[in-house]
Scaffold this motif. Structure first.
Motif, PDB file in Angstrom:
ATOM      1  N   ALA A  18       0.802  -1.197  -0.043  1.00  0.00           N
ATOM      2  CA  ALA A  18       0.172   0.121  -0.037  1.00  0.00           C
ATOM      3  C   ALA A  18       0.904   1.282   0.055  1.00  0.00           C
ATOM      4  O   ALA A  18       0.681   2.132  -0.663  1.00  0.00           O
ATOM      5  N   LEU A  19       1.969   1.246   0.892  1.00  0.00           N
ATOM      6  CA  LEU A  19       2.815   2.350   0.804  1.00  0.00           C
ATOM      7  C   LEU A  19       3.371   2.697  -0.589  1.00  0.00           C
ATOM      8  O   LEU A  19       3.540   4.140  -0.915  1.00  0.00           O
ATOM      9  N   CYS A  20       3.892   1.726  -1.239  1.00  0.00           N
ATOM     10  CA  CYS A  20       4.477   1.846  -2.338  1.00  0.00           C
ATOM     11  C   CYS A  20       3.589   2.304  -3.604  1.00  0.00           C
ATOM     12  O   CYS A  20       3.920   3.099  -4.648  1.00  0.00           O
ATOM     13  N   ARG A  21       2.173   2.146  -3.437  1.00  0.00           N
ATOM     14  CA  ARG A  21       1.247   2.167  -4.491  1.00  0.00           C
ATOM     15  C   ARG A  21       0.444   3.500  -4.309  1.00  0.00           C
ATOM     16  O   ARG A  21      -0.635   3.692  -5.067  1.00  0.00           O
ATOM     17  N   LEU A  22       0.417   4.195  -3.263  1.00  0.00           N
ATOM     18  CA  LEU A  22      -0.581   5.175  -2.888  1.00  0.00           C
ATOM     19  C   LEU A  22       0.093   6.398  -2.720  1.00  0.00           C
ATOM     20  O   LEU A  22       1.313   6.357  -2.101  1.00  0.00           O
ATOM     21  N   PRO A  23      -0.398   7.787  -3.116  1.00  0.00           N
ATOM     22  CA  PRO A  23       0.176   9.062  -2.990  1.00  0.00           C
ATOM     23  C   PRO A  23       0.332   9.222  -1.229  1.00  0.00           C
ATOM     24  O   PRO A  23      -0.522   9.168  -0.673  1.00  0.00           O
ATOM     25  N   GLU A  24       1.532   9.787  -1.121  1.00  0.00           N
ATOM     26  CA  GLU A  24       1.800   9.952   0.594  1.00  0.00           C
ATOM     27  C   GLU A  24       1.196  11.052   0.995  1.00  0.00           C
ATOM     28  O   GLU A  24       0.542  11.042   2.045  1.00  0.00           O
ATOM     29  N   HIS A  25       0.809  12.195   0.122  1.00  0.00           N
ATOM     30  CA  HIS A  25       0.356  13.329   0.946  1.00  0.00           C
ATOM     31  C   HIS A  25      -1.082  13.858   0.659  1.00  0.00           C
ATOM     32  O   HIS A  25      -1.466  14.708   1.070  1.00  0.00           O
ATOM     33  N   GLN A  26      -1.733  12.864   0.161  1.00  0.00           N
ATOM     34  CA  GLN A  26      -3.305  13.033  -0.263  1.00  0.00           C
ATOM     35  C   GLN A  26      -3.877  12.612   0.950  1.00  0.00           C
ATOM     36  O   GLN A  26      -3.442  11.508   1.587  1.00  0.00           O
ATOM     37  N   PRO A  27      -4.994  13.279   1.495  1.00  0.00           N
ATOM     38  CA  PRO A  27      -5.785  12.800   2.483  1.00  0.00           C
ATOM     39  C   PRO A  27      -6.598  11.360   2.104  1.00  0.00           C
ATOM     40  O   PRO A  27      -7.736  11.378   2.032  1.00  0.00           O
ATOM     41  N   LEU A  28      -6.064  10.235   1.795  1.00  0.00           N
ATOM     42  CA  LEU A  28      -6.860   9.172   1.508  1.00  0.00           C
ATOM     43  C   LEU A  28      -7.480   8.443   2.310  1.00  0.00           C
ATOM     44  O   LEU A  28      -7.095   8.454   3.566  1.00  0.00           O
ATOM     45  N   GLU A  29      -8.758   7.886   2.262  1.00  0.00           N
ATOM     46  CA  GLU A  29      -9.493   6.924   3.006  1.00  0.00           C
ATOM     47  C   GLU A  29      -8.978   5.501   2.991  1.00  0.00           C
ATOM     48  O   GLU A  29      -9.168   5.083   1.912  1.00  0.00           O
ATOM     49  N   ILE A  30      -8.661   5.073   3.988  1.00  0.00           N
ATOM     50  CA  ILE A  30      -8.118   3.532   3.935  1.00  0.00           C
ATOM     51  C   ILE A  30      -9.027   2.763   5.093  1.00  0.00           C
ATOM     52  O   ILE A  30      -9.259   3.315   6.098  1.00  0.00           O
ATOM     53  N   LEU A  31      -9.222   1.653   4.650  1.00  0.00           N
ATOM     54  CA  LEU A  31      -9.822   0.750   5.512  1.00  0.00           C
ATOM     55  C   LEU A  31      -9.041  -0.503   5.620  1.00  0.00           C
ATOM     56  O   LEU A  31      -8.368  -1.342   4.803  1.00  0.00           O
ATOM     57  N   ASP A  32      -8.937  -0.812   6.901  1.00  0.00           N
ATOM     58  CA  ASP A  32      -8.120  -2.038   7.365  1.00  0.00           C
ATOM     59  C   ASP A  32      -9.096  -3.152   7.916  1.00  0.00           C
ATOM     60  O   ASP A  32      -9.752  -3.016   8.902  1.00  0.00           O
TER      61      ASP A  32
END
Ligand code: GLN
Length: 288
Positions: free
Chosen positions: A107-121
């Motif tokens: 996930a870290l490698c494929r998602l933009p770091e600085h955008q306020p992304l919504e993530i679900l675990d």
């Protein structure tokens, strides 16, 4: 007996009873001592001649006995390192595994770091995945679910202790309980061991519901992969951990559920371990 003699006696017993190498046995005897004395391992090495009180010796022996009975070190000490954090754990959650760090990396490698992304675990257990991501990506808005109240309690306490209050915890049975909410990325390390898998014999201290998922081990993965589209934004990412022999089955499930760019990542032992894919932007559009 000096601290060093206690360690030597304990590590010999651990080595013999559990049939593990001397270096690992020494490390384990130190981890138990470190936990009992509440001192770093480096302190133990620097103070080998320290004399333990009778009470300390008795406490240490109890911890060693639990280890000799096969209980994992992490349950005895109540803690486990995962990626960049130390988690407190109890027997009501799975012990976080190094393989799951691959899921986090994906996930870290494929998602933009600085955008306020919504993530679900999904199925957060001790909170390992959600909290590790929250620490590394403070901009991300993270939701973590679990069906077990005990697990949610462990995860929430970890969040508080680590000062990672931005993670929201929800009691949910996979997607049931999330209403219509959509995310940019869904991650899960669900239970994936088959009901009659002989490996379970060596995992009898961990909660069965965190390990076992139906006759072929794929019940949770099928549920998650088939329903993820309804909870992912267009172009969203689904990342799932699975068993070493489930790579092909997961690949097919991802494709038949409409994911594109499906890839499998191997763990350090060279075994299939994590599969990810993106939602096809077209399939999310309402039919013309
Ligand atoms: N997500 C948690 C972990 O990976 C718990 C997983 C589980 O209980 N299957 O450690």
């Amino acid at each position: 007996m000096s601290l060093n003699n206690q360690l030597t006696t304990a590590s010999r017993s651990i080595e013999r009873s559990l049939k593990i190498g001397p270096r690992q046995a020494r490390l384990e005897s130190r981890m138990l001592m470190s936990s009992m004395l509440d001192k770093q391992i480096s302190w133990l090495i620097a103070h080998p001649e320290t004399l333990l009180s009778a009470a300390q010796t008795a406490s240490y022996k109890k911890l060693v006995e639990r280890r000799l009975a096969g209980e994992p070190i992490a349950y005895i000490t109540g803690k486990q390192e995962f990626y960049n954090i130390e988690l407190k754990i109890s027997a009501s959650v799975l012990i976080p595994r190094p393989e799951t760090e691959i899921l986090v990396e994906t996930a870290l490698c494929r998602l933009p770091e600085h955008q306020p992304l919504e993530i679900l675990d999904l199925g957060t257990g001790s909170g390992s995945i959600a909290l590790c991501l929250a620490k590394l990506r403070p901009n991300w808005i993270i939701t973590a679910t679990d069906l077990s109240d005990e697990a949610l309690d462990v995860a929430q306490k970890n969040a508080r202790r680590l000062g990672l209050d931005q993670v929201r915890f929800i009691k949910a049975d996979w997607f049931l309980g999330l209403e219509k909410k959509c995310f940019d990325c869904i991650l899960s390390n669900p239970p994936y061991i088959a009901l009659n898998d002989p490996h379970l014999a060596r995992l009898n201290f961990e909660p069965p519901q965190a390990l076992i998922s139906g006759e072929d081990g794929l019940d949770a993965l099928r549920n998650i992969i088939k329903n993820a589209h309804q909870h992912l934004h267009s172009g969203g990412l689904l990342v799932c951990e699975h068993g070493y022999d489930q790579g092909q089955a997961c690949h097919e499930l991802f494709y038949t559920s409409g994911f594109t760019n499906v890839m499998c990542i191997k763990d350090l032992a060279g075994l299939d371990r994590v599969t990810y894919g993106k939602t096809n932007p077209v399939s999310n559009q309402p039919a013309a």
